[in-house]
Design an enzyme around this catalytic site. Sequence first.
Site, PDB file in Angstrom:
ATOM      1  N   CYS A   2      43.787  35.909  53.054  1.00  0.00           N
ATOM      2  CA  CYS A   2      44.103  36.366  54.295  1.00  0.00           C
ATOM      3  C   CYS A   2      45.255  37.550  53.843  1.00  0.00           C
ATOM      4  O   CYS A   2      45.866  37.208  52.696  1.00  0.00           O
ATOM      5  CB  CYS A   2      44.963  35.603  55.165  1.00  0.00           C
ATOM      6  SG  CYS A   2      43.670  34.210  55.813  1.00  0.00           S
ATOM      7  N   ARG A  27      41.609  41.809  49.733  1.00  0.00           N
ATOM      8  CA  ARG A  27      41.437  40.519  49.728  1.00  0.00           C
ATOM      9  C   ARG A  27      40.346  39.850  50.360  1.00  0.00           C
ATOM     10  O   ARG A  27      40.180  38.625  50.174  1.00  0.00           O
ATOM     11  CB  ARG A  27      42.817  40.036  50.467  1.00  0.00           C
ATOM     12  CG  ARG A  27      44.082  40.497  49.505  1.00  0.00           C
ATOM     13  CD  ARG A  27      45.498  40.434  50.313  1.00  0.00           C
ATOM     14  NE  ARG A  27      45.976  39.223  50.422  1.00  0.00           N
ATOM     15  CZ  ARG A  27      46.691  38.572  49.720  1.00  0.00           C
ATOM     16  NH1 ARG A  27      47.208  39.190  48.721  1.00  0.00           N
ATOM     17  NH2 ARG A  27      46.925  37.385  50.006  1.00  0.00           N
ATOM     18  N   TRP A  75      40.669  35.730  56.470  1.00  0.00           N
ATOM     19  CA  TRP A  75      39.277  35.102  55.654  1.00  0.00           C
ATOM     20  C   TRP A  75      39.298  33.604  56.059  1.00  0.00           C
ATOM     21  O   TRP A  75      39.948  32.591  55.813  1.00  0.00           O
ATOM     22  CB  TRP A  75      39.764  35.066  54.343  1.00  0.00           C
ATOM     23  CG  TRP A  75      38.825  35.106  53.138  1.00  0.00           C
ATOM     24  CD1 TRP A  75      37.549  36.083  53.102  1.00  0.00           C
ATOM     25  CD2 TRP A  75      38.429  34.193  51.937  1.00  0.00           C
ATOM     26  NE1 TRP A  75      36.700  35.722  52.197  1.00  0.00           N
ATOM     27  CE2 TRP A  75      37.135  34.408  51.508  1.00  0.00           C
ATOM     28  CE3 TRP A  75      39.123  33.079  51.739  1.00  0.00           C
ATOM     29  CZ2 TRP A  75      36.787  33.595  50.414  1.00  0.00           C
ATOM     30  CZ3 TRP A  75      38.553  32.409  50.845  1.00  0.00           C
ATOM     31  CH2 TRP A  75      37.711  32.853  49.925  1.00  0.00           C
ATOM     32  N   ASN A 101      48.575  32.433  56.078  1.00  0.00           N
ATOM     33  CA  ASN A 101      47.458  32.289  54.788  1.00  0.00           C
ATOM     34  C   ASN A 101      47.627  30.744  54.166  1.00  0.00           C
ATOM     35  O   ASN A 101      48.852  30.538  53.781  1.00  0.00           O
ATOM     36  CB  ASN A 101      47.922  33.329  53.794  1.00  0.00           C
ATOM     37  CG  ASN A 101      47.000  33.538  52.591  1.00  0.00           C
ATOM     38  OD1 ASN A 101      45.789  33.075  52.769  1.00  0.00           O
ATOM     39  ND2 ASN A 101      47.251  33.915  51.587  1.00  0.00           N
ATOM     40  N   GLY A 102      46.481  30.205  54.100  1.00  0.00           N
ATOM     41  CA  GLY A 102      46.811  28.966  53.637  1.00  0.00           C
ATOM     42  C   GLY A 102      45.895  27.781  54.278  1.00  0.00           C
ATOM     43  O   GLY A 102      44.979  28.206  54.965  1.00  0.00           O
ATOM     44  N   GLU A 488      32.378  36.893  29.809  1.00  0.00           N
ATOM     45  CA  GLU A 488      32.837  38.248  30.691  1.00  0.00           C
ATOM     46  C   GLU A 488      31.737  38.987  31.165  1.00  0.00           C
ATOM     47  O   GLU A 488      31.767  39.100  32.493  1.00  0.00           O
ATOM     48  CB  GLU A 488      34.107  38.775  29.926  1.00  0.00           C
ATOM     49  CG  GLU A 488      34.552  39.865  30.808  1.00  0.00           C
ATOM     50  CD  GLU A 488      35.247  39.521  32.159  1.00  0.00           C
ATOM     51  OE1 GLU A 488      35.376  38.227  32.401  1.00  0.00           O
ATOM     52  OE2 GLU A 488      35.676  40.246  33.016  1.00  0.00           O
ATOM     53  N   LYS A 492      31.144  39.250  35.243  1.00  0.00           N
ATOM     54  CA  LYS A 492      31.196  40.614  36.010  1.00  0.00           C
ATOM     55  C   LYS A 492      29.773  40.664  36.929  1.00  0.00           C
ATOM     56  O   LYS A 492      29.852  41.255  37.812  1.00  0.00           O
ATOM     57  CB  LYS A 492      31.264  41.796  35.251  1.00  0.00           C
ATOM     58  CG  LYS A 492      32.556  41.864  34.537  1.00  0.00           C
ATOM     59  CD  LYS A 492      33.692  42.435  35.570  1.00  0.00           C
ATOM     60  CE  LYS A 492      34.784  41.543  36.043  1.00  0.00           C
ATOM     61  NZ  LYS A 492      35.138  40.324  35.706  1.00  0.00           N
ATOM     62  N   GLU A 495      29.300  38.055  39.670  1.00  0.00           N
ATOM     63  CA  GLU A 495      30.290  37.881  40.735  1.00  0.00           C
ATOM     64  C   GLU A 495      30.181  39.278  41.594  1.00  0.00           C
ATOM     65  O   GLU A 495      30.509  39.389  42.874  1.00  0.00           O
ATOM     66  CB  GLU A 495      31.846  37.851  40.160  1.00  0.00           C
ATOM     67  CG  GLU A 495      32.320  38.936  39.467  1.00  0.00           C
ATOM     68  CD  GLU A 495      33.875  38.727  39.332  1.00  0.00           C
ATOM     69  OE1 GLU A 495      34.522  38.172  40.071  1.00  0.00           O
ATOM     70  OE2 GLU A 495      34.245  39.157  38.344  1.00  0.00           O
ATOM     71  N   HIS A 511      19.170  26.596  20.111  1.00  0.00           N
ATOM     72  CA  HIS A 511      19.572  25.195  20.826  1.00  0.00           C
ATOM     73  C   HIS A 511      19.019  24.847  22.104  1.00  0.00           C
ATOM     74  O   HIS A 511      19.881  24.463  23.020  1.00  0.00           O
ATOM     75  CB  HIS A 511      20.823  24.847  20.451  1.00  0.00           C
ATOM     76  CG  HIS A 511      21.188  24.743  19.014  1.00  0.00           C
ATOM     77  ND1 HIS A 511      20.752  23.965  17.850  1.00  0.00           N
ATOM     78  CD2 HIS A 511      21.663  25.862  18.013  1.00  0.00           C
ATOM     79  CE1 HIS A 511      21.026  24.296  16.794  1.00  0.00           C
ATOM     80  NE2 HIS A 511      21.644  25.523  16.793  1.00  0.00           N
ATOM     81  N   LYS A 617      40.659  37.826  45.771  1.00  0.00           N
ATOM     82  CA  LYS A 617      41.369  38.453  44.632  1.00  0.00           C
ATOM     83  C   LYS A 617      42.200  37.510  43.958  1.00  0.00           C
ATOM     84  O   LYS A 617      42.233  37.472  42.391  1.00  0.00           O
ATOM     85  CB  LYS A 617      42.072  39.649  45.070  1.00  0.00           C
ATOM     86  CG  LYS A 617      42.855  40.264  43.691  1.00  0.00           C
ATOM     87  CD  LYS A 617      41.974  40.755  42.491  1.00  0.00           C
ATOM     88  CE  LYS A 617      42.480  41.256  41.387  1.00  0.00           C
ATOM     89  NZ  LYS A 617      41.492  41.599  40.180  1.00  0.00           N
TER      90      LYS A 617
HETATM   91  C1  AGP Z   1      37.729  38.021  37.807  1.00  0.00           C
HETATM   92  O1  AGP Z   1      36.762  38.987  37.831  1.00  0.00           O
HETATM   93  C2  AGP Z   1      37.582  37.134  38.985  1.00  0.00           C
HETATM   94  N1  AGP Z   1      37.857  37.817  39.952  1.00  0.00           N
HETATM   95  C3  AGP Z   1      38.524  35.663  38.733  1.00  0.00           C
HETATM   96  O2  AGP Z   1      37.757  34.905  37.727  1.00  0.00           O
HETATM   97  C4  AGP Z   1      39.908  35.928  38.260  1.00  0.00           C
HETATM   98  O3  AGP Z   1      40.120  36.394  36.904  1.00  0.00           O
HETATM   99  C5  AGP Z   1      40.255  34.344  38.155  1.00  0.00           C
HETATM  100  O4  AGP Z   1      40.453  34.014  39.606  1.00  0.00           O
HETATM  101  C6  AGP Z   1      41.943  34.373  37.830  1.00  0.00           C
HETATM  102  O5  AGP Z   1      42.752  35.120  38.615  1.00  0.00           O
HETATM  103  P1  AGP Z   1      44.053  35.518  37.888  1.00  0.00           P
HETATM  104  O6  AGP Z   1      43.955  36.354  36.673  1.00  0.00           O
HETATM  105  O7  AGP Z   1      44.851  36.385  38.952  1.00  0.00           O
HETATM  106  O8  AGP Z   1      44.763  34.131  37.566  1.00  0.00           O
END
Ligand code: AGP
Length: 622
Positions: A2, A27, A75, A101-102, A488, A492, A495, A511, A617
């Site tokens: 949130c 967010r 959220w 938020n939480g 990575e 990308k 996600e 393998h 985020k």
């Molecule tokens: C990365 O593209 C993602 N959004 C996610 O994996 C992120 O890297 C992960 O949540 C860690 O976040 P941080 O670096 O703020 O700890």
Amino acid sequence: MCGIVGYVGNQQVVDVVIEGLRKLEYRGYDSAGIAVINRDGEMQVRRAEGKLRNLENVLAKNPIEGDYGLGHTRWATHGRPTEENAHPHRSSDGRICVVHNGIIENYLELKRELQKHDHRFQSETDTEVVAHLIENHLRQNPNLGLEGAFRETLKQIRGIYALVALSADEPNKLVAARLGPPVVIGLGEGESFVASDIPALLEHTRNMFFLNDGEMAVLTRDGVKVENAKGEAVTPQVQRITWDPIQAEKGGFKHFMLKEIYEQPRAVRDTTQNRVSLDTGRVYLDEVNIPAAYFRSFSDIKIAACGTAWHAALVGKYLIEELARVPVEVDYASEFRYRNPLLTPSTLMMVISQSGETADTLAALREAKEKACRSLAICNVQGAMMTREADGTIYTHAGPEIGVASTKAFTSQMVAAYLFALYLAQERNTLTQDQLKWHVRHLSELPVKMEKLLNNPEIDYEDLSKHFVLSSDFLYLGRGINFPIALEGALKLKEISYIHAEGYAAGEMKHGPNALIDSRLPVVVINTLDSDDEKSKLRYEKTLSNIQEVRARDGIVVAIVTEGDQDTRDMASFTIEVPPSSELLSPVLSTIPMQLLAYHIAVRRGCDVDQPRNLAKSVTVE
Ligand code: AGP
């Protein structure tokens, strides 16, 4: 996750709150609301499902005015994303409102108890309980005031929270508390601000601080009082946030993610500058404030991180072991914290995090501190929780990263890890001065190479993406220090485009993954080459064989290669060239095509690139 914005001061609170919530849209949210107390002391609340513009339409039809209030983008966790469940939530008498938020874990038992005392609830949320608890304390003891009733309420709730509340009966005052999700406080002239993240406040003030867990703040026009869980007054560490507010805007780009991909050369330059000397090859990490003597003596390193930051940690392992010859073990933070890790006081615990607020990574850091380890954070947010709990911090200077998919923070994290590896090599004499000068020179040339790659007119990612917009699976392959970049690249893509993708060590193809290869499966292979590096040549040849294996089974190969590599080009279906670089810096360059390929595929698929579904985020809850 949130978004929260609260304000008390002389400006029109609606403008401050709405603009602040807009800066927090990245967010992700599904409803929004605002509460303002007007000059007649009336509580006015407007809420709407969906995007912020729906709330603005409600406000246009039914405007409100006032100079203190709070707003929220929700959220949904407890309760569907409806107007009734949108924050702010009010007490039975409508005089108190709260945003949150939480998660409040014991809200049901509290709700049942309150309902026995004629509290009427309007929503399915856990948050609404907080407004009724404050009201209940005030009913029993009006002398408590908002502050006292809020303090008593915090003792009753279990869970994690960033909370902000106000009362129509106590003008020009907000109360806030934190346990878990961040709460940032902004200080202005005759005005005070509270929010869930820095970008919401940047256009008003640069003087900010984060509440610590267990702390509570009282905000008025005259300033902010902070107390800890014991009720003792606390002097906050006010930071001067140097981020440029424009950096928190799209700046003409279609998405924050694309802007941040193109900001990477600057982010890497800013992360490197003032930390190296080209003349002497020396690396300076004075800001870490851990004695250099410690770095000469500790025995091993454990790194815990999540998601993209975990990939940066894997690259860091290669760098530190290669350059400083110190053993490094890398763990998902969510695994580390539950496996009773073998830590000794001579272990250096590192955490890598863009936000510095990720719950699992914070927990891993705390686990290590309990075992008397020294701790070091690599983090992108000044004053974030991890930077205050670790013994030292190497800041990445990537600026605010708004897109949920991490890009510039990731390349900056790898550069920060490189700087740290060089620093250790310097302090432990595992590299000569000439070798250090060589590495520092290559590091300082990196931003120019990144700019050349980003602006290469011969690479048309948008056109390339049309071949893959309907793909259902991808495989990413890499060897050595580029194996984490394969991971990575896969993250990308999945996600932001929602296409399933898997990163794999190229040497593992036989393998199992070879069984996946067919004419429908795109395989992205990183096969850069540092022709001055024997290990790089060996890795290159082996990966070339992997590409042949894929092509022999009609797999589609997208190869990331070093400029001029004709052999790989001859084998691949599609080739993307990156400028030559040293083996150890090649991950920073090979990452960029991964980011842009994922971005353009996701855009073609009509995905919400900056706010992908189901993602946040910063994951401040487990
Ligand atoms: C990365 O593209 C993602 N959004 C996610 O994996 C992120 O890297 C992960 O949540 C860690 O976040 P941080 O670096 O703020 O700890």
